[in-house]
Design a protein around this motif. Structure first.
Motif, PDB file in Angstrom:
ATOM      1  N   SER A 144     -10.208  -4.687   5.903  1.00 17.95           N
ATOM      2  CA  SER A 144      -8.149  -5.202   5.913  1.00 17.95           C
ATOM      3  C   SER A 144      -7.723  -4.871   5.671  1.00 17.95           C
ATOM      4  O   SER A 144      -7.392  -5.264   3.644  1.00 17.95           O
ATOM      5  CB  SER A 144      -8.872  -6.178   7.246  1.00 17.95           C
ATOM      6  N   ILE A 145      -6.284  -4.713   5.428  1.00 11.41           N
ATOM      7  CA  ILE A 145      -5.218  -4.920   4.499  1.00 11.41           C
ATOM      8  C   ILE A 145      -4.828  -6.188   3.912  1.00 11.41           C
ATOM      9  O   ILE A 145      -4.614  -7.516   4.825  1.00 11.41           O
ATOM     10  CB  ILE A 145      -3.737  -4.440   5.298  1.00 11.41           C
ATOM     11  N   ASP A 146      -4.635  -7.059   3.269  1.00  4.83           N
ATOM     12  CA  ASP A 146      -4.560  -7.537   2.298  1.00  4.83           C
ATOM     13  C   ASP A 146      -2.600  -7.791   2.562  1.00  4.83           C
ATOM     14  O   ASP A 146      -2.275  -7.354   1.295  1.00  4.83           O
ATOM     15  CB  ASP A 146      -4.797  -8.115   1.199  1.00  4.83           C
ATOM     16  N   TRP A 147      -2.426  -8.881   3.873  1.00  7.97           N
ATOM     17  CA  TRP A 147      -0.490  -8.560   3.225  1.00  7.97           C
ATOM     18  C   TRP A 147      -0.019  -8.780   2.324  1.00  7.97           C
ATOM     19  O   TRP A 147       1.343  -8.980   2.468  1.00  7.97           O
ATOM     20  CB  TRP A 147      -0.207  -9.136   5.138  1.00  7.97           C
ATOM     21  N   GLN A 148      -0.791 -10.618   1.598  1.00  6.18           N
ATOM     22  CA  GLN A 148       0.389 -10.754   0.781  1.00  6.18           C
ATOM     23  C   GLN A 148       0.510  -9.620  -1.113  1.00  6.18           C
ATOM     24  O   GLN A 148       1.376 -10.101  -0.729  1.00  6.18           O
ATOM     25  CB  GLN A 148      -0.058 -12.769   0.246  1.00  6.18           C
ATOM     26  N   ARG A 149      -0.579  -9.392  -1.021  1.00  2.00           N
ATOM     27  CA  ARG A 149      -0.724  -8.370  -1.708  1.00  2.00           C
ATOM     28  C   ARG A 149       0.168  -6.854  -1.845  1.00  2.00           C
ATOM     29  O   ARG A 149       1.140  -6.089  -2.530  1.00  2.00           O
ATOM     30  CB  ARG A 149      -2.139  -8.379  -2.767  1.00  2.00           C
ATOM     31  N   LEU A 150      -0.013  -6.456  -0.638  1.00  2.00           N
ATOM     32  CA  LEU A 150       0.940  -5.804  -0.094  1.00  2.00           C
ATOM     33  C   LEU A 150       2.234  -5.555  -0.248  1.00  2.00           C
ATOM     34  O   LEU A 150       3.141  -4.724  -0.667  1.00  2.00           O
ATOM     35  CB  LEU A 150       0.351  -5.159   1.227  1.00  2.00           C
ATOM     36  N   GLN A 151       3.016  -6.961  -0.238  1.00  2.00           N
ATOM     37  CA  GLN A 151       4.141  -7.123   0.123  1.00  2.00           C
ATOM     38  C   GLN A 151       5.201  -7.440  -2.038  1.00  2.00           C
ATOM     39  O   GLN A 151       5.638  -6.664  -1.833  1.00  2.00           O
ATOM     40  CB  GLN A 151       4.821  -7.976   0.767  1.00  2.00           C
ATOM     41  N   GLU A 152       3.922  -7.603  -2.030  1.00  2.00           N
ATOM     42  CA  GLU A 152       4.116  -8.003  -3.342  1.00  2.00           C
ATOM     43  C   GLU A 152       4.208  -6.577  -4.487  1.00  2.00           C
ATOM     44  O   GLU A 152       4.862  -6.511  -5.147  1.00  2.00           O
ATOM     45  CB  GLU A 152       2.963  -8.860  -4.095  1.00  2.00           C
ATOM     46  N   ALA A 153       3.186  -5.822  -3.711  1.00  2.00           N
ATOM     47  CA  ALA A 153       3.203  -4.221  -4.293  1.00  2.00           C
ATOM     48  C   ALA A 153       4.485  -3.059  -4.467  1.00  2.00           C
ATOM     49  O   ALA A 153       4.453  -2.913  -5.323  1.00  2.00           O
ATOM     50  CB  ALA A 153       1.992  -4.044  -3.539  1.00  2.00           C
ATOM     51  N   PHE A 154       5.121  -3.833  -3.039  1.00  2.00           N
ATOM     52  CA  PHE A 154       6.745  -3.490  -3.190  1.00  2.00           C
ATOM     53  C   PHE A 154       7.541  -3.468  -4.488  1.00  2.00           C
ATOM     54  O   PHE A 154       7.568  -4.510  -4.717  1.00  2.00           O
ATOM     55  CB  PHE A 154       7.902  -3.552  -2.782  1.00  2.00           C
ATOM     56  N   SER A 155       8.399  -2.695  -4.813  1.00  2.00           N
ATOM     57  CA  SER A 155       9.637  -2.843  -6.006  1.00  2.00           C
ATOM     58  C   SER A 155      10.436  -1.524  -5.764  1.00  2.00           C
ATOM     59  O   SER A 155      10.855  -0.896  -4.523  1.00  2.00           O
ATOM     60  CB  SER A 155       8.996  -2.471  -7.158  1.00  2.00           C
ATOM     61  N   PRO A 156      11.822  -1.916  -6.022  1.00  2.00           N
ATOM     62  CA  PRO A 156      13.091  -0.613  -6.104  1.00  2.00           C
ATOM     63  C   PRO A 156      12.400   0.580  -6.048  1.00  2.00           C
ATOM     64  O   PRO A 156      13.120   1.384  -6.251  1.00  2.00           O
ATOM     65  CB  PRO A 156      13.945  -1.120  -6.746  1.00  2.00           C
ATOM     66  N   ARG A 157      11.630   0.513  -6.465  1.00  2.00           N
ATOM     67  CA  ARG A 157      11.153   1.997  -7.004  1.00  2.00           C
ATOM     68  C   ARG A 157       9.999   2.667  -5.752  1.00  2.00           C
ATOM     69  O   ARG A 157       9.814   3.360  -6.108  1.00  2.00           O
ATOM     70  CB  ARG A 157      10.100   2.018  -8.445  1.00  2.00           C
ATOM     71  N   THR A 158       9.590   1.707  -5.255  1.00  3.19           N
ATOM     72  CA  THR A 158       8.255   2.172  -4.067  1.00  3.19           C
ATOM     73  C   THR A 158       8.950   3.554  -3.294  1.00  3.19           C
ATOM     74  O   THR A 158      10.373   3.011  -2.468  1.00  3.19           O
ATOM     75  CB  THR A 158       8.203   1.058  -3.406  1.00  3.19           C
ATOM     76  N   ARG A 159       8.507   4.755  -3.328  1.00  9.03           N
ATOM     77  CA  ARG A 159       8.492   5.363  -2.852  1.00  9.03           C
ATOM     78  C   ARG A 159       7.581   5.562  -1.458  1.00  9.03           C
ATOM     79  O   ARG A 159       8.533   6.445  -0.351  1.00  9.03           O
ATOM     80  CB  ARG A 159       9.002   6.963  -3.563  1.00  9.03           C
ATOM     81  N   LEU A 160       6.829   5.870  -1.385  1.00  3.28           N
ATOM     82  CA  LEU A 160       5.500   6.470  -0.917  1.00  3.28           C
ATOM     83  C   LEU A 160       4.303   5.014  -0.417  1.00  3.28           C
ATOM     84  O   LEU A 160       3.930   4.723  -1.427  1.00  3.28           O
ATOM     85  CB  LEU A 160       5.293   7.696  -0.533  1.00  3.28           C
ATOM     86  N   LEU A 161       4.470   4.877   1.233  1.00  2.76           N
ATOM     87  CA  LEU A 161       3.087   4.026   0.523  1.00  2.76           C
ATOM     88  C   LEU A 161       1.749   4.587   2.147  1.00  2.76           C
ATOM     89  O   LEU A 161       2.103   5.595   3.215  1.00  2.76           O
ATOM     90  CB  LEU A 161       3.197   2.611   1.886  1.00  2.76           C
ATOM     91  N   VAL A 162       0.490   5.302   1.744  1.00  2.00           N
ATOM     92  CA  VAL A 162      -0.642   6.224   1.931  1.00  2.00           C
ATOM     93  C   VAL A 162      -1.994   5.188   2.758  1.00  2.00           C
ATOM     94  O   VAL A 162      -1.832   4.573   2.391  1.00  2.00           O
ATOM     95  CB  VAL A 162      -0.799   6.783   0.612  1.00  2.00           C
ATOM     96  N   ILE A 163      -1.658   5.222   3.679  1.00  2.00           N
ATOM     97  CA  ILE A 163      -2.525   4.710   5.601  1.00  2.00           C
ATOM     98  C   ILE A 163      -3.514   5.678   5.849  1.00  2.00           C
ATOM     99  O   ILE A 163      -3.283   6.607   5.615  1.00  2.00           O
ATOM    100  CB  ILE A 163      -1.943   3.903   5.941  1.00  2.00           C
ATOM    101  N   ASN A 164      -4.591   5.305   6.049  1.00  2.00           N
ATOM    102  CA  ASN A 164      -5.684   5.867   5.879  1.00  2.00           C
ATOM    103  C   ASN A 164      -6.284   5.075   7.127  1.00  2.00           C
ATOM    104  O   ASN A 164      -6.393   3.798   7.232  1.00  2.00           O
ATOM    105  CB  ASN A 164      -6.764   6.299   4.552  1.00  2.00           C
ATOM    106  N   SER A 165      -6.301   6.007   8.589  1.00  2.00           N
ATOM    107  CA  SER A 165      -7.062   5.264   9.661  1.00  2.00           C
ATOM    108  C   SER A 165      -7.702   6.420  10.925  1.00  2.00           C
ATOM    109  O   SER A 165      -6.694   7.233  11.107  1.00  2.00           O
ATOM    110  CB  SER A 165      -6.336   4.056  10.180  1.00  2.00           C
ATOM    111  N   PRO A 166      -8.404   5.978  10.825  1.00  4.87           N
ATOM    112  CA  PRO A 166      -9.908   5.662  10.512  1.00  4.87           C
ATOM    113  C   PRO A 166     -10.786   6.176   9.237  1.00  4.87           C
ATOM    114  O   PRO A 166      -9.919   6.985   8.428  1.00  4.87           O
ATOM    115  CB  PRO A 166     -11.295   6.183  11.313  1.00  4.87           C
ATOM    116  N   HIS A 167     -10.733   5.002   8.693  1.00  5.91           N
ATOM    117  CA  HIS A 167     -10.820   4.950   7.275  1.00  5.91           C
ATOM    118  C   HIS A 167     -11.801   5.196   6.691  1.00  5.91           C
ATOM    119  O   HIS A 167     -12.480   5.273   6.750  1.00  5.91           O
ATOM    120  CB  HIS A 167     -10.731   3.234   6.694  1.00  5.91           C
ATOM    121  N   ASN A 168     -11.485   6.251   5.581  1.00 12.23           N
ATOM    122  CA  ASN A 168     -12.809   6.815   4.694  1.00 12.23           C
ATOM    123  C   ASN A 168     -12.150   6.376   3.423  1.00 12.23           C
ATOM    124  O   ASN A 168     -11.260   6.466   2.898  1.00 12.23           O
ATOM    125  CB  ASN A 168     -12.253   8.168   4.770  1.00 12.23           C
TER     126      ASN A 168
END
Length: 382
Positions: A144-168
């Motif tokens: 499952s998604i670690d929401w705290q770590r995901l939020q912390e990963a964002f920065s002003p340089r974040t251009r794209l988030l890649v998600i995959n579901s159903p997940h391989n």
């Protein structure tokens, strides 16, 4: 002297394990392809269009009948009315779609967030675009998604988030509540979303696919990728599609036209015909693959492998520590192939930094029942 753009990469784990299976005569449950025939009507349609002369270039964006069938399918399943001319693009495989999307959106120095374990084509495409991958591990044991770590990963340089579901490789599902939470996370950013949904119809136990296509806030900033190959048992046809708002579609097509220009013409016509004539195929697909999942899980039940039935995809994870806890998963996959005669995929290759003590391998159950029975007999003998 040649300077490699991808100096740390060799051939993919899928090629390596399939080659090893061929060399050793092992049953190949590693690479994700069926060993059974596609629907007869689909093959007949392909043969007909080959004979009838559909053998020249298709339009760059895909033939109109297939784009229209995709739009109808999306409207029926997700309630979104797409303009098939400006929001649907037919591509020669989902991997090409993912590559073109990343090249179109990512500028040098941009950051792209990947949720590990992540499919192995994402990171190389980011590197080739000049971007930087920011890896966020999914939580064990349910991926499952670690929401705290995901939020912390964002920065002003974040251009794209890649998600995959159903997940391989895990089979984990993103829920509607997860999409709502993603929408809130992205709301005040300039980040775009790339949603890999190639296993969208392979979801079990009565669960429903939560698609970005059905989310009013996420779709305007997203590209959604899917695969006819996975859906219609024709992985070798390498045909997929991208659904995206017109502005993002236009950028995708700028790259796509110089990578492959178009997909394979007669196969597009065959898929359009089959989708129009057999809409029931999509409704039957979850039951078809759930039966295979349940059979495989039942068959390996007496083995030392421990598993929880996968909620999606046609991949089943198994914990092997009761057999050889002394081997990491790459070594174990090779050991299983050589000693047990069954090829699997190690999970660590999908991580930048695998969790310590990871003891999981991935089996593909998109196989004939006889193949699954033979493989399970070998695994139960361990």
């Amino acid at each position: 002297m040649l300077r490699s753009k991808l100096p740390d990469l060799g051939i993919t784990i899928f090629t390596r394990m399939t080659q090893l299976a061929q060399e050793t005569g092992a049953i190949n449950l590693s690479q994700g392809f069926p060993d059974f025939a596609p629907p007869a009507a689909l093959l007949e349609a392909a043969a007909r269009h080959l004979r009838d002369g559909q053998n020249q270039y298709a339009p760059m964006i895909g033939i109109a009948p297939l784009r229209e069938q995709v739009a109808r399918q999306i409207a029926r399943r997700h309630g979104r009315q797409l303009d098939s001319q400006h929001e649907v693009t037919i591509v020669p495989g989902a991997t090409e779609a993912l590559f073109c999307a990343i090249q179109a959106l990512v500028q040098p120095g941009d950051e792209v967030i990947l949720l590990d374990p992540s499919y192995d084509s994402y990171a190389p495409a980011v590197h080739l675009a000049g971007g930087r991958c920011v890896h966020v591990p999914l939580q064990q044991p349910d991926f499952s998604i670690d929401w705290q770590r995901l939020q912390e990963a964002f920065s002003p340089r974040t251009r794209l988030l890649v998600i995959n579901s159903p997940h391989n490789p895990s089979g984990a599902l993103i829920t509607r509540a997860d999409l709502d939470r993603l929408a809130a996370l992205l709301r005040d950013t300039h980040a775009l979303l790339l949603s890999d949904e190639v296993y969208e119809h392979l979801i079990y136990d009565g669960a429903q696919h939560a698609s970005v296509l059905a989310h009013d806030e996420l779709y305007p900033r997203a590209l959604v990728v899917s695969s006819f190959g996975k859906t219609y048992h024709v992985t070798g046809w390498k045909t997929g599609y991208v659904a995206a708002p017109p502005t993002l579609t236009a950028e995708l097509r700028k790259v796509h036209q110089f990578v492959s220009f178009c997909g394979v013409t007669p196969l597009q016509h065959a898929l359009a015909d089959f989708m129009a004539a057999h809409p029931e195929h999509l409704d039957e697909l979850p039951h078809f693959y759930q039966a295979k999942r349940d059979l495989f899980c039942q068959l390996i039940g007496p083995s030392p492998l421990r598993h929880v039935p996968t909620p999606g995809t046609y991949f089943q994870l198994a914990d092997y520590r009761a057999i050889r806890d002394d081997l990491d998963d790459v070594a174990m996959a090779e050991w299983l192939t050589r000693e047990a005669g069954v090829a699997a995929i190690p999970i660590s290759v999908f991580y930048r930094e695998p969790p310590k003590g990871l003891r999981l391998v991935r089996f593909c159950f998109a196989k004939q029942d006889q193949t699954l029975q033979q493989a399970a007999e070998r695994l139960c003998a361990l």
